[in-house]
Design a protein around this motif. Structure first.
Motif, PDB file in Angstrom:
ATOM      1  N   LYS A  31       0.850  -1.207   0.000  1.00 45.35           N
ATOM      2  CA  LYS A  31       0.000   0.000   0.000  1.00 45.35           C
ATOM      3  C   LYS A  31       0.880   1.249   0.000  1.00 45.35           C
ATOM      4  O   LYS A  31       0.651   2.175  -0.775  1.00 45.35           O
ATOM      5  N   GLU A  32       1.890   1.264   0.868  1.00 46.71           N
ATOM      6  CA  GLU A  32       2.780   2.426   0.944  1.00 46.71           C
ATOM      7  C   GLU A  32       3.507   2.659  -0.380  1.00 46.71           C
ATOM      8  O   GLU A  32       3.814   3.802  -0.729  1.00 46.71           O
ATOM      9  N   ASN A 140      12.362 -12.003   6.333  1.00 43.50           N
ATOM     10  CA  ASN A 140      12.915 -10.787   5.739  1.00 43.50           C
ATOM     11  C   ASN A 140      11.818 -10.145   4.886  1.00 43.50           C
ATOM     12  O   ASN A 140      11.720 -10.402   3.689  1.00 43.50           O
ATOM     13  N   ILE A 141      10.985  -9.346   5.506  1.00 47.50           N
ATOM     14  CA  ILE A 141       9.811  -8.797   4.829  1.00 47.50           C
ATOM     15  C   ILE A 141      10.200  -7.918   3.647  1.00 47.50           C
ATOM     16  O   ILE A 141       9.459  -7.842   2.660  1.00 47.50           O
ATOM     17  N   ASN A 142      11.376  -7.298   3.692  1.00 46.07           N
ATOM     18  CA  ASN A 142      11.818  -6.495   2.553  1.00 46.07           C
ATOM     19  C   ASN A 142      12.092  -7.370   1.334  1.00 46.07           C
ATOM     20  O   ASN A 142      11.789  -6.987   0.205  1.00 46.07           O
ATOM     21  N   GLU A 143      12.658  -8.564   1.544  1.00 42.94           N
ATOM     22  CA  GLU A 143      12.884  -9.506   0.447  1.00 42.94           C
ATOM     23  C   GLU A 143      11.544  -9.971  -0.130  1.00 42.94           C
ATOM     24  O   GLU A 143      11.371 -10.024  -1.346  1.00 42.94           O
ATOM     25  N   VAL A 144      10.615 -10.294   0.744  1.00 40.30           N
ATOM     26  CA  VAL A 144       9.287 -10.733   0.304  1.00 40.30           C
ATOM     27  C   VAL A 144       8.648  -9.618  -0.528  1.00 40.30           C
ATOM     28  O   VAL A 144       8.137  -9.857  -1.629  1.00 40.30           O
ATOM     29  N   TYR A 145       8.691  -8.408   0.001  1.00 40.31           N
ATOM     30  CA  TYR A 145       8.120  -7.245  -0.687  1.00 40.31           C
ATOM     31  C   TYR A 145       8.750  -7.062  -2.069  1.00 40.31           C
ATOM     32  O   TYR A 145       8.052  -6.916  -3.068  1.00 40.31           O
TER      33      TYR A 145
END
Length: 191
Positions: A31-32, A140-145
């Motif tokens: 969303k961001e 690693n939510i940044n990797e997922v994102y």
């Protein structure tokens, strides 16, 4: 919703170790980043967990993007699968999950849904061999994102992975194929 909206789905038991909060965090980041998406989280979970999920959704303004449905009969779930583009399986590293293949991955393949799954060795091998999805470190939510954004933005790539999964389901991973293997095995025993 717009047809350009990429539909993410998870269907299964809702629990922290099954990536419940990671999926919500992914939705917040999408969303961001102004990415066109929706996320359906479908399955039974504790009242406390579902309440925490709803609080997170409200706090981060995700109501128009994310829905949690604690129960859905199979006919309706099948309709959701038919509309979905990306299936999530962001399970945490527990012995039970690491040492088994999730039926969810095969389920996603059977509907032509691209898998974004935990990078457990067996899961990674399946998705590499079928080229039907990608594996990520769910912690690693940044990797997922990053990887989900790549799937959102690279439509031909996403569609090819979906096609590959459906082909693998039709050719290799279905009950008809398994039935033939069992019959051959029984015939060998009889000779």
């Amino acid at each position: 919703m717009d047809s350009d909206v990429v539909k993410l789905i998870y269907a299964g038991a809702l629990h922290e170790v099954r990536g419940f909060f990671e999926m919500l965090e992914l939705a917040r980041l999408l969303k961001e980043g102004n990415h066109p998406f929706s996320l359906k989280i479908i399955g039974p979970g504790s009242n406390r967990l579902i309440e925490q999920g709803q609080e997170y959704i409200n706090k981060h303004g995700l109501r128009e993007y994310v829905s949690i449905c604690p129960y859905m009969d199979f006919a309706l779930l099948e309709l959701e699968y038919q509309k979905a583009d990306i299936g999530l399986a962001l399970l945490h590293e527990t012995p039970n999950y690491v040492k088994s293949l999730a039926s969810k991955l095969y389920e996603y393949m059977s509907y032509g849904i691209v898998s974004v799954a935990s990078d457990f060795p067996l899961w990674k091998e399946l998705l590499m061999n079928t080229d039907a999805g990608i594996t990520v470190n769910p912690m690693n939510i940044n990797e997922v994102y990053y990887d989900v954004v790549k799937l959102i933005n690279e439509v031909p790539y996403r569609k090819q992975l979906a096609k590959n999964g459906l082909k693998a389901h039709v050719n290799d991973y279905n009950w008809g194929v398994e039935e033939a293997k069992i019959l051959r095995f029984i015939q060998q025993l009889e000779t």
